[in-house]
Motif scaffolding. Structure first.
Motif, PDB file in Angstrom:
ATOM      1  N   SER A   1      29.584  35.952  39.799  1.00 30.46           N
ATOM      2  CA  SER A   1      30.698  35.612  38.957  1.00 30.46           C
ATOM      3  C   SER A   1      32.193  35.731  39.828  1.00 30.46           C
ATOM      4  O   SER A   1      32.495  36.902  39.627  1.00 30.46           O
ATOM      5  CB  SER A   1      30.480  36.929  37.951  1.00 30.46           C
ATOM      6  N   VAL A   2      33.009  35.045  39.859  1.00 31.00           N
ATOM      7  CA  VAL A   2      34.062  35.013  40.103  1.00 31.00           C
ATOM      8  C   VAL A   2      35.040  34.622  39.164  1.00 31.00           C
ATOM      9  O   VAL A   2      35.863  33.499  39.059  1.00 31.00           O
ATOM     10  CB  VAL A   2      34.199  33.905  41.699  1.00 31.00           C
ATOM     11  N   GLY A   3      35.922  35.089  39.236  1.00 30.35           N
ATOM     12  CA  GLY A   3      36.948  34.813  38.013  1.00 30.35           C
ATOM     13  C   GLY A   3      36.535  34.785  36.990  1.00 30.35           C
ATOM     14  O   GLY A   3      37.644  34.513  35.976  1.00 30.35           O
ATOM     15  N   ALA A   4      35.381  35.401  36.208  1.00 29.99           N
ATOM     16  CA  ALA A   4      35.428  35.298  35.123  1.00 29.99           C
ATOM     17  C   ALA A   4      34.694  36.709  34.440  1.00 29.99           C
ATOM     18  O   ALA A   4      33.394  36.142  33.027  1.00 29.99           O
ATOM     19  CB  ALA A   4      33.429  34.351  35.258  1.00 29.99           C
ATOM     20  N   THR A   5      34.955  38.267  34.676  1.00 34.91           N
ATOM     21  CA  THR A   5      34.244  38.550  34.534  1.00 34.91           C
ATOM     22  C   THR A   5      34.783  39.304  32.343  1.00 34.91           C
ATOM     23  O   THR A   5      34.414  40.328  31.741  1.00 34.91           O
ATOM     24  CB  THR A   5      34.697  40.510  35.454  1.00 34.91           C
ATOM     25  N   HIS A   6      35.597  38.381  32.224  1.00 31.46           N
ATOM     26  CA  HIS A   6      36.299  38.893  31.262  1.00 31.46           C
ATOM     27  C   HIS A   6      34.930  38.486  30.099  1.00 31.46           C
ATOM     28  O   HIS A   6      35.286  38.217  28.798  1.00 31.46           O
ATOM     29  CB  HIS A   6      37.413  37.604  30.927  1.00 31.46           C
ATOM     30  N   ALA A   7      34.056  37.384  30.421  1.00 29.58           N
ATOM     31  CA  ALA A   7      33.090  36.743  29.647  1.00 29.58           C
ATOM     32  C   ALA A   7      31.552  37.761  29.534  1.00 29.58           C
ATOM     33  O   ALA A   7      31.491  37.906  28.817  1.00 29.58           O
ATOM     34  CB  ALA A   7      32.799  35.579  29.997  1.00 29.58           C
ATOM     35  N   PHE A   8      32.221  39.023  30.222  1.00 31.98           N
ATOM     36  CA  PHE A   8      31.215  39.856  29.921  1.00 31.98           C
ATOM     37  C   PHE A   8      31.789  41.235  29.505  1.00 31.98           C
ATOM     38  O   PHE A   8      30.924  42.589  29.294  1.00 31.98           O
ATOM     39  CB  PHE A   8      30.378  40.463  31.019  1.00 31.98           C
ATOM     40  N   GLY A   9      33.463  41.507  29.566  1.00 35.24           N
ATOM     41  CA  GLY A   9      33.907  42.350  29.154  1.00 35.24           C
ATOM     42  C   GLY A   9      34.205  43.335  30.009  1.00 35.24           C
ATOM     43  O   GLY A   9      34.433  45.016  30.418  1.00 35.24           O
TER      44      GLY A   9
END
Length: 243
Positions: free
Chosen positions: A110-118
C-alpha cells in the motif's frame, strides 16, 4: 474532465504514482519478495504498476490488486495482457478498506494510499488482516522533511516527521527490514512529470473542450508545489515484518 481522467493523464509518463524512480521500485520489490514465488496483494493498486513489475520479473509470482477506479483497473488489465502476465493477476473493483479474501498474502503493498484507510496505522492494521505468517508489508507514506507552511498543512494534513513516522510504525509492532526515503531528484522528477504531462496534453489538444481546464489544473498544481510544499514534503517507503 473528471479528476480521475486528469490523474490518468498526469501519470502517463510516471506510472508509479509516487516519487520513486525505477531503481528504487526494483529494490523495494527485491526486499519485499525474497523468494520470487510469493502471493502479493496491493491495496489501492491504481493501474497495478507495482504488481505488473513484480510479475514481469518473477514468473512464479501471483498477484491481486484492489482499487475503486474502473478506468485504472481496465488500464491495468490491458497492460497485464500486453506484458504477458494477465493469467497471474486478479484485479478487484471495490474499496480497499472493505476488501476480504479467503487467502492470505506473503506481501501486502500500500504505497501512497493510506488515505483510503484513514491514515498510516489503520492501513497497517488492514494489511495485517491479509498477511500470511512471516509475510511482509511494503508501505509508502508522506512525512514532513522540515517545518511546513500553512498552505502545505492544508493540502496534506498533519503529517509527522521522518523519525516520528518510523517510531509510530515500530510502536505498532512492526520491524523495518528495508526502507527508502525519496531523494530530491525523485521528488522533483515526479512533480515535473505529472504537471508536464498535463500541460503537454492541454497544448496538444487545443480544440478539446477540457483543454483550458487541464492547463489550468497543471499550472495550479505546479504553483502549489513550488510555492507551497516543495521544501517541506518527504516520502518514505518501508518494508516491514511483524515484530
Amino acid at each position: 474532465m473528471s479528476r480521475e481522467r486528469i490523474s490518468m493523464i498526469a501519470h502517463a509518463d510516471h506510472p508509479i504514482k509516487s516519487p520513486l524512480d525505477d531503481d528504487s521500485v526494483s529494490r523495494l520489490l527485491e526486499h519485499g519478495l525474497p523468494r520470487g514465488d510469493e502471493r502479493v496483494l496491493d491495496l489501492g493498486c491504481g493501474t497495478a504498476e507495482w504488481l505488473l513489475r513484480a510479475l514481469e520479473s518473477r514468473p512464479h509470482l501471483h498477484a491481486e490488486g484492489v482499487d475503486v477506479s474502473e478506468a485504472s483497473l481496465r488500464h491495468g488489465r490491458l497492460a497485464a495482457d500486453e506484458r504477458g502476465v494477465g493469467e497471474r493477476l486478479v484485479l478487484h473493483r471495490q474499496e480497499a478498506a472493505d476488501f476480504a479474501s479467503p487467502r492470505t498474502f506473503d506481501l501486502v503493498i500500500s504505497v501512497g494510499a493510506t488515505h483510503a484507510f484513514g491514515g498510516l496505522l489503520p492501513t497497517l492494521a488492514a494489511a495485517r488482516e491479509h498477511l500470511a505468517p512471516g509475510g511482509r508489508v511494503l508501505i509508502g507514506e508522506s512525512f514532513w522533511d522540515r517545518a511546513p507552511s500553512p498552505a502545505a498543512v492544508e493540502m496534506f494534513g498533519d503529517l509527522a516527521d521522518l523519525a516520528t513516522t518510523v517510531d509510530l510504525v515500530v510502536a505498532d509492532g512492526w520491524t523495518p527490514v528495508h526502507g527508502h526515503v525519496s531523494t530530491r531528484a525523485e521528488l522533483d522528477a515526479y512533480e515535473w512529470a505529472c504537471w508536464g504531462s498535463l500541460a503537454s496534453w492541454a497544448l496538444d489538444h487545443p480544440a478539446d473542450p477540457a483543454s483550458a481546464q487541464v492547463l489550468e489544473a497543471a499550472t495550479d498544481a505546479r504553483s502549489q508545489w513550488l510555492h507551497g510544499y516543495r521544501d517541506s514534503f518527504g516520502f518514505l517507503c518501508l518494508v516491514l515484518r511483524r515484530t
